[in-house]
Design a protein around this motif. Structure first.
Motif, PDB file in Angstrom:
ATOM      1  N   GLU A 277    -106.182  44.984  43.232  1.00 20.36           N
ATOM      2  CA  GLU A 277    -105.020  44.819  44.115  1.00 20.36           C
ATOM      3  C   GLU A 277    -103.751  44.647  43.304  1.00 20.36           C
ATOM      4  O   GLU A 277    -102.679  45.086  43.712  1.00 20.36           O
ATOM      5  CB  GLU A 277    -105.223  43.604  45.014  1.00 20.36           C
ATOM      6  CG  GLU A 277    -106.278  43.802  46.076  1.00 20.36           C
ATOM      7  CD  GLU A 277    -106.346  42.638  47.043  1.00 20.36           C
ATOM      8  OE1 GLU A 277    -107.309  42.581  47.818  1.00 20.36           O
ATOM      9  OE2 GLU A 277    -105.435  41.785  47.007  1.00 20.36           O
ATOM     10  N   ALA A 278    -103.879  43.969  42.167  1.00 26.54           N
ATOM     11  CA  ALA A 278    -102.729  43.751  41.297  1.00 26.54           C
ATOM     12  C   ALA A 278    -103.180  43.843  39.854  1.00 26.54           C
ATOM     13  O   ALA A 278    -104.321  43.492  39.529  1.00 26.54           O
ATOM     14  CB  ALA A 278    -102.098  42.393  41.577  1.00 26.54           C
ATOM     15  N   LEU A 279    -102.282  44.316  39.010  1.00 27.65           N
ATOM     16  CA  LEU A 279    -102.594  44.499  37.597  1.00 27.65           C
ATOM     17  C   LEU A 279    -101.341  44.218  36.787  1.00 27.65           C
ATOM     18  O   LEU A 279    -100.271  44.739  37.094  1.00 27.65           O
ATOM     19  CB  LEU A 279    -103.071  45.935  37.365  1.00 27.65           C
ATOM     20  CG  LEU A 279    -103.469  46.329  35.949  1.00 27.65           C
ATOM     21  CD1 LEU A 279    -104.666  45.517  35.482  1.00 27.65           C
ATOM     22  CD2 LEU A 279    -103.793  47.821  35.894  1.00 27.65           C
ATOM     23  N   ARG A 280    -101.523  43.393  35.781  1.00 26.59           N
ATOM     24  CA  ARG A 280    -100.393  43.083  34.901  1.00 26.59           C
ATOM     25  C   ARG A 280    -100.753  43.560  33.494  1.00 26.59           C
ATOM     26  O   ARG A 280    -101.789  43.191  32.957  1.00 26.59           O
ATOM     27  CB  ARG A 280    -100.111  41.587  34.899  1.00 26.59           C
ATOM     28  CG  ARG A 280     -98.883  41.168  34.133  1.00 26.59           C
ATOM     29  CD  ARG A 280     -98.613  39.669  34.299  1.00 26.59           C
ATOM     30  NE  ARG A 280     -98.238  39.352  35.673  1.00 26.59           N
ATOM     31  CZ  ARG A 280     -96.996  39.443  36.137  1.00 26.59           C
ATOM     32  NH1 ARG A 280     -96.017  39.848  35.363  1.00 26.59           N
ATOM     33  NH2 ARG A 280     -96.752  39.121  37.394  1.00 26.59           N
ATOM     34  N   LEU A 281     -99.906  44.393  32.923  1.00 27.66           N
ATOM     35  CA  LEU A 281    -100.150  44.964  31.597  1.00 27.66           C
ATOM     36  C   LEU A 281     -98.987  44.645  30.663  1.00 27.66           C
ATOM     37  O   LEU A 281     -97.850  44.460  31.115  1.00 27.66           O
ATOM     38  CB  LEU A 281    -100.309  46.487  31.693  1.00 27.66           C
ATOM     39  CG  LEU A 281    -101.452  47.024  32.558  1.00 27.66           C
ATOM     40  CD1 LEU A 281    -101.339  48.544  32.668  1.00 27.66           C
ATOM     41  CD2 LEU A 281    -102.804  46.637  31.977  1.00 27.66           C
TER      42      LEU A 281
ATOM     43  N   SER B 215    -102.773  50.598  27.812  1.00 28.01           N
ATOM     44  CA  SER B 215    -103.262  51.600  28.761  1.00 28.01           C
ATOM     45  C   SER B 215    -104.311  51.021  29.703  1.00 28.01           C
ATOM     46  O   SER B 215    -105.049  50.090  29.334  1.00 28.01           O
ATOM     47  CB  SER B 215    -103.856  52.787  28.015  1.00 28.01           C
ATOM     48  OG  SER B 215    -102.885  53.374  27.171  1.00 28.01           O
ATOM     49  N   SER B 216    -104.402  51.575  30.899  1.00 27.47           N
ATOM     50  CA  SER B 216    -105.385  51.100  31.887  1.00 27.47           C
ATOM     51  C   SER B 216    -105.574  52.160  32.952  1.00 27.47           C
ATOM     52  O   SER B 216    -104.938  53.222  32.924  1.00 27.47           O
ATOM     53  CB  SER B 216    -104.907  49.782  32.504  1.00 27.47           C
ATOM     54  OG  SER B 216    -105.918  49.214  33.314  1.00 27.47           O
TER      55      SER B 216
ATOM     56  N   LYS C  41     -94.701  51.747  30.338  1.00 27.32           N
ATOM     57  CA  LYS C  41     -93.420  51.114  30.069  1.00 27.32           C
ATOM     58  C   LYS C  41     -93.043  50.249  31.273  1.00 27.32           C
ATOM     59  O   LYS C  41     -93.563  50.446  32.374  1.00 27.32           O
ATOM     60  CB  LYS C  41     -92.351  52.175  29.823  1.00 27.32           C
ATOM     61  CG  LYS C  41     -92.632  53.056  28.627  1.00 27.32           C
ATOM     62  CD  LYS C  41     -91.516  54.064  28.417  1.00 27.32           C
ATOM     63  CE  LYS C  41     -91.778  54.905  27.176  1.00 27.32           C
ATOM     64  NZ  LYS C  41     -90.688  55.881  26.931  1.00 27.32           N
ATOM     65  N   PRO C  42     -92.120  49.317  31.096  1.00 27.07           N
ATOM     66  CA  PRO C  42     -91.716  48.466  32.226  1.00 27.07           C
ATOM     67  C   PRO C  42     -91.285  49.263  33.456  1.00 27.07           C
ATOM     68  O   PRO C  42     -91.525  48.826  34.588  1.00 27.07           O
ATOM     69  CB  PRO C  42     -90.563  47.652  31.643  1.00 27.07           C
ATOM     70  CG  PRO C  42     -90.884  47.539  30.189  1.00 27.07           C
ATOM     71  CD  PRO C  42     -91.504  48.863  29.828  1.00 27.07           C
ATOM     72  N   GLU C  43     -90.690  50.420  33.261  1.00 34.19           N
ATOM     73  CA  GLU C  43     -90.241  51.223  34.399  1.00 34.19           C
ATOM     74  C   GLU C  43     -91.403  51.831  35.190  1.00 34.19           C
ATOM     75  O   GLU C  43     -91.173  52.397  36.280  1.00 34.19           O
ATOM     76  CB  GLU C  43     -89.277  52.337  33.958  1.00 34.19           C
ATOM     77  CG  GLU C  43     -89.796  53.214  32.854  1.00 34.19           C
ATOM     78  CD  GLU C  43     -89.240  52.820  31.487  1.00 34.19           C
ATOM     79  OE1 GLU C  43     -89.189  51.593  31.207  1.00 34.19           O
ATOM     80  OE2 GLU C  43     -88.887  53.725  30.722  1.00 34.19           O
ATOM     81  N   ASP C  44     -92.609  51.706  34.706  1.00 36.12           N
ATOM     82  CA  ASP C  44     -93.782  52.149  35.465  1.00 36.12           C
ATOM     83  C   ASP C  44     -94.228  51.091  36.472  1.00 36.12           C
ATOM     84  O   ASP C  44     -95.140  51.325  37.266  1.00 36.12           O
ATOM     85  CB  ASP C  44     -94.950  52.461  34.524  1.00 36.12           C
ATOM     86  CG  ASP C  44     -94.657  53.650  33.629  1.00 36.12           C
ATOM     87  OD1 ASP C  44     -95.040  53.611  32.442  1.00 36.12           O
ATOM     88  OD2 ASP C  44     -94.035  54.623  34.117  1.00 36.12           O
TER      89      ASP C  44
ATOM     90  N   THR D  41    -102.214  49.424  44.583  1.00 43.34           N
ATOM     91  CA  THR D  41    -102.330  48.549  43.420  1.00 43.34           C
ATOM     92  C   THR D  41    -100.923  48.238  42.947  1.00 43.34           C
ATOM     93  O   THR D  41    -100.145  49.147  42.652  1.00 43.34           O
ATOM     94  CB  THR D  41    -103.114  49.213  42.274  1.00 43.34           C
ATOM     95  OG1 THR D  41    -104.473  49.384  42.668  1.00 43.34           O
ATOM     96  CG2 THR D  41    -103.055  48.347  41.014  1.00 43.34           C
ATOM     97  N   SER D  42    -100.618  46.938  42.904  1.00 43.93           N
ATOM     98  CA  SER D  42     -99.307  46.513  42.425  1.00 43.93           C
ATOM     99  C   SER D  42     -99.366  46.350  40.917  1.00 43.93           C
ATOM    100  O   SER D  42    -100.092  45.497  40.399  1.00 43.93           O
ATOM    101  CB  SER D  42     -98.927  45.186  43.088  1.00 43.93           C
ATOM    102  OG  SER D  42     -97.707  44.717  42.567  1.00 43.93           O
ATOM    103  N   LEU D  43     -98.636  47.189  40.207  1.00 42.32           N
ATOM    104  CA  LEU D  43     -98.653  47.202  38.747  1.00 42.32           C
ATOM    105  C   LEU D  43     -97.380  46.586  38.200  1.00 42.32           C
ATOM    106  O   LEU D  43     -96.282  46.961  38.597  1.00 42.32           O
ATOM    107  CB  LEU D  43     -98.779  48.638  38.230  1.00 42.32           C
ATOM    108  CG  LEU D  43     -98.659  48.810  36.714  1.00 42.32           C
ATOM    109  CD1 LEU D  43     -99.841  48.150  36.010  1.00 42.32           C
ATOM    110  CD2 LEU D  43     -98.583  50.294  36.344  1.00 42.32           C
ATOM    111  N   ALA D  44     -97.557  45.629  37.294  1.00 42.84           N
ATOM    112  CA  ALA D  44     -96.422  45.032  36.589  1.00 42.84           C
ATOM    113  C   ALA D  44     -96.625  45.259  35.105  1.00 42.84           C
ATOM    114  O   ALA D  44     -97.697  44.938  34.576  1.00 42.84           O
ATOM    115  CB  ALA D  44     -96.317  43.543  36.899  1.00 42.84           C
ATOM    116  N   VAL D  45     -95.640  45.843  34.446  1.00 37.28           N
ATOM    117  CA  VAL D  45     -95.708  46.096  33.015  1.00 37.28           C
ATOM    118  C   VAL D  45     -94.664  45.230  32.323  1.00 37.28           C
ATOM    119  O   VAL D  45     -93.459  45.384  32.553  1.00 37.28           O
ATOM    120  CB  VAL D  45     -95.457  47.579  32.689  1.00 37.28           C
ATOM    121  CG1 VAL D  45     -95.572  47.810  31.182  1.00 37.28           C
ATOM    122  CG2 VAL D  45     -96.435  48.464  33.444  1.00 37.28           C
ATOM    123  N   ASN D  46     -95.140  44.325  31.500  1.00 39.91           N
ATOM    124  CA  ASN D  46     -94.239  43.406  30.802  1.00 39.91           C
ATOM    125  C   ASN D  46     -93.761  43.992  29.484  1.00 39.91           C
ATOM    126  O   ASN D  46     -94.545  44.613  28.760  1.00 39.91           O
ATOM    127  CB  ASN D  46     -94.947  42.084  30.535  1.00 39.91           C
ATOM    128  CG  ASN D  46     -95.317  41.367  31.815  1.00 39.91           C
ATOM    129  OD1 ASN D  46     -94.592  41.428  32.805  1.00 39.91           O
ATOM    130  ND2 ASN D  46     -96.448  40.685  31.806  1.00 39.91           N
TER     131      ASN D  46
END
Lengths: 115, 111
Positions: free
Chosen positions: B9-13, B18-19, B79-82, B105-110
């Motif tokens: 449901e959520a993913l923080r990278l 890569s994932s 990248k963060p903009e993803d 899926t809510s993706l957050a890229v730090n």
């Protein structure tokens, strides 16, 4: 780049009032759709429209809903008597020729708030 | 009942990590599977259409694949903009082009 536009971006109304949501699909597209997304829930299909008539509608699209293409550019969704549970984001989409029907392009949405 | 399920449901990278995102579907037949990106407060933005098992599509850091039961959206060196919500939807035969959607899926890229 061609895009789908929607107005207004946000509509606040009282329960029981009529609202009309407006959309301008991409100009050479032939198929038009309305979807809605209640906060935190899945996007839900409401209705598809082709050749000036409804092609398919979901169980959500009851007698309170209607769609119209009043001229060559606009596509509207009317809710006759709004209910609290109609509060949602409403997205208009359009797709092109029969060969590329799968690629539906979405507008930015109208946030409808029913008080 | 035709259904689309997305995970996680959520993913923080971290940037560059890569994932893959998963979309599994249970439908009476598949006309096409679609990936969209949705930014907060905006409409879904079309990314890919996949029609048959084994098909792959790529766009920048994104690659979508399809099997008979599921699709993956692989994100390489994000990248963060993803950062966005990635939505999966299917179209099935006999239904006039309507899309059946997953929850996303809510993706957050730090950075």
């Amino acid at each position: 780049e061609p895009e789908v536009t929607q107005t207004p971006s946000h509509q606040v109304t009282q329960m029981g009032q009529e609202v009309i949501l407006r959309c301008v699909p991409i100009s050479n597209h032939l198929y038009f759709y309305w979807y809605r997304q209640i906060l935190g829930q899945k996007v839900e299909f409401l209705v598809s429209f082709y050749n000036n008539e409804i092609s398919e509608k979901s169980e959500i699209f009851d007698d309170q809903f209607s769609v119209e293409r009043p001229d060559g550019s606009n596509f509207t969704l009317k809710i006759r008597s709004t209910k609290l549970e109609d509060s949602a984001m409403y997205f208009c989409a359009s797709s092109g020729s029969r060969d590329s029907y799968n690629e539906q392009f979405f507008g930015p949405g109208t946030r409808l708030t029913v008080l | 009942e035709d259904q689309v399920t997305q995970s996680p449901e959520a993913l923080r990278l971290q940037e560059g990590e890569s994932s893959s995102l998963n979309c599994s579907y249970t439908v009476s037949g598949l006309r096409g599977l679609f990936w969209y990106r949705q930014d907060p407060g905006k409409g879904p933005e079309f990314l890919f259409t996949l029609y048959s098992a084994g098909e792959e599509k790529e766009k920048e850091r994104l690659k979508a694949t399809l099997t008979k039961k599921e699709s993956f959206l692989h994100i390489t060196a994000p990248k963060p903009e993803d950062s966005a919500t990635y939505l999966c939807a299917v179209s099935i035969p006999g239904n006039n082009r309507k899309l059946i959607w997953g929850l996303g899926t809510s993706l957050a890229v730090n950075p």
